[in-house]
Design an enzyme around this catalytic site. Sequence first.
Site, mmCIF file in Angstrom:
data_model
loop_
_atom_site.group_PDB
_atom_site.id
_atom_site.type_symbol
_atom_site.label_atom_id
_atom_site.label_comp_id
_atom_site.label_asym_id
_atom_site.label_seq_id
_atom_site.Cartn_x
_atom_site.Cartn_y
_atom_site.Cartn_z
ATOM 1 C CD GLU A 164 44.139 42.262 29.128
ATOM 2 O OE1 GLU A 164 45.231 41.792 29.514
ATOM 3 O OE2 GLU A 164 43.907 43.483 29.075
ATOM 4 C CD GLU B 46 41.044 45.587 31.783
ATOM 5 O OE1 GLU B 46 42.245 45.917 31.795
ATOM 6 O OE2 GLU B 46 40.627 44.467 32.104
HETATM 7 O O1 AHR Z 1 43.583 46.886 34.806
HETATM 8 C C1 AHR Z 1 44.703 46.136 35.140
HETATM 9 C C2 AHR Z 1 44.906 44.921 34.229
HETATM 10 O O2 AHR Z 1 45.160 45.347 32.928
HETATM 11 C C3 AHR Z 1 43.717 44.009 34.089
HETATM 12 O O3 AHR Z 1 43.618 43.088 35.112
HETATM 13 C C4 AHR Z 1 44.012 43.319 32.797
HETATM 14 O O4 AHR Z 1 42.850 42.892 32.126
HETATM 15 C C5 AHR Z 1 44.791 44.345 32.004
HETATM 16 O O5 AHR Z 1 45.922 43.834 31.420
#
Ligand code: AHR
Length: 491
Positions: free
Chosen positions: A173, A295
Amino acid sequence: MNTVILHADRGTHTINRNIYGHFAEHLGRGIYEGLWVGEDSAIPNAGGIRSDVVAALKKLRPAVLRWPGGCFADEYHWRDGIGPRQKRRAMLNTHWGGVVENNHFGTHEFFELCALLGAQPYICGNVGSGTVREMQDWVEYCTFSGKSPLVDLRRLHGREEPWKLPYFGVGNENMGCGGTMRPEYYADEFRRYQTYVRNLSGNQVFKIACGPNGANYEWTEVLMMRAMEQMDGLTLHYYAMPPWGEKKGSATRFEPEEYFETLRLSLVMDELLTRHSAIMDRYDPAKRVALIVDEWGTWWDAEPGTHPDFLCQQSTMRDAMVAALTLNLFHHHGDRVRMANIAQTVNVLQAMVLTEGPRITLTPTYHVFEMFKCHQDGVFLPLHVSCADYHVGGRKIPSLSASASRRDGRISLSVAHTDPTQSTDVEVVVQGARMGSVEGRILHGTTLQAHNTFDQPAAVRPESFRDAWFDTEKLRLTLPAASIVTLELVE
Ligand code: AHR
């Protein structure tokens, strides 16, 4: 009548087993307590790694494990996590509660955990606050078998042979917690950092670039335009939750409208995969670069009484339904989506397992992963679903989600029935094969809010499914309200 036409003779792509991947970040009680208890713990462990959790996760055939973050990855310095544990440098975990991270779980412990799970390691490196040299050294420390000061260091810390490191992410991110970069800037940084992620001693690294969050199509466009040649995979992050800033709501106390909205949000994944893939197709029609959804999952308010930044949430039938719909979508998009990692394995977000001291409980999402593992490495079979809609307040989503695959002469079919108000009948026409027998399992709860607790760990669990039968070559199913079924068809 709901019908599913399944083309058993028209297999397209293989469903990559890496779609059944997991993600474990240094966040809350995910690593510490959840996976790592330390060698001196009274909780049974193998070199500090919790044996009960490993045994449970192994049954899912976890294909790959992503670590150490998440946002944590871009402030993690790997040298702090090697060597004698009592001498390791502690740090502040600024993203997740401002707690002190003692670095007792580091590189050696991560590779050991992967070995115990039978999962392939996927490390996410630090671009936001790390250096190119630090990243290069980490890969050399892990993978080089020759003579070098870093190899001597690894051996000093007890590991003679290099590990295999198949997947490496260059930042996380980076438009946000990983450095607040513009896509053009990150594309250039990615090109620079990845240059030094070397293939050493026969280890071949699949290089993964940070991709978009949600519908940030500009990020995908810029990355593909400027850095496609240097990457093997591009990530996508998407959580089925209301937009940032809006109330997320309780994991276990919710109204039917909120259930509907969550499912609607989880189906947005279809549009995201379609549109990001279309951009990638323009630059990469041969689909060499994989889209990696590293994710995904649900995100609710933290459980009452727990630290709000530890993101510990319960998991109900609603979460199980999100998992089933999303895995079905990944199967459909499997020509481009070749890895996915649900967030996050234990005690954090849409976890597989919850722990409390020595006790563990498996979530309904765990059971979906266990039931759907039959699709791992199967050949995806196209199917056409025509079904009634599930309506709430003038809005609608399809009442059925399905996918199918073939492996070793067997066909696996997964069907999720989203409508919580009524049962439904489904007719499945299998074209191109004569299937004679069917066996199945079903997951459904007494309510949408049904979940497992430490005192009632089997409130939601798979049972054998008896309402499937062949009737003059058609397979007929009667699905209860809000239920998830996997069927195995044999000739
Ligand atoms: O999964 C929790 C958080 O969500 C992670 O650290 C991040 O990459 C995302 O925004």
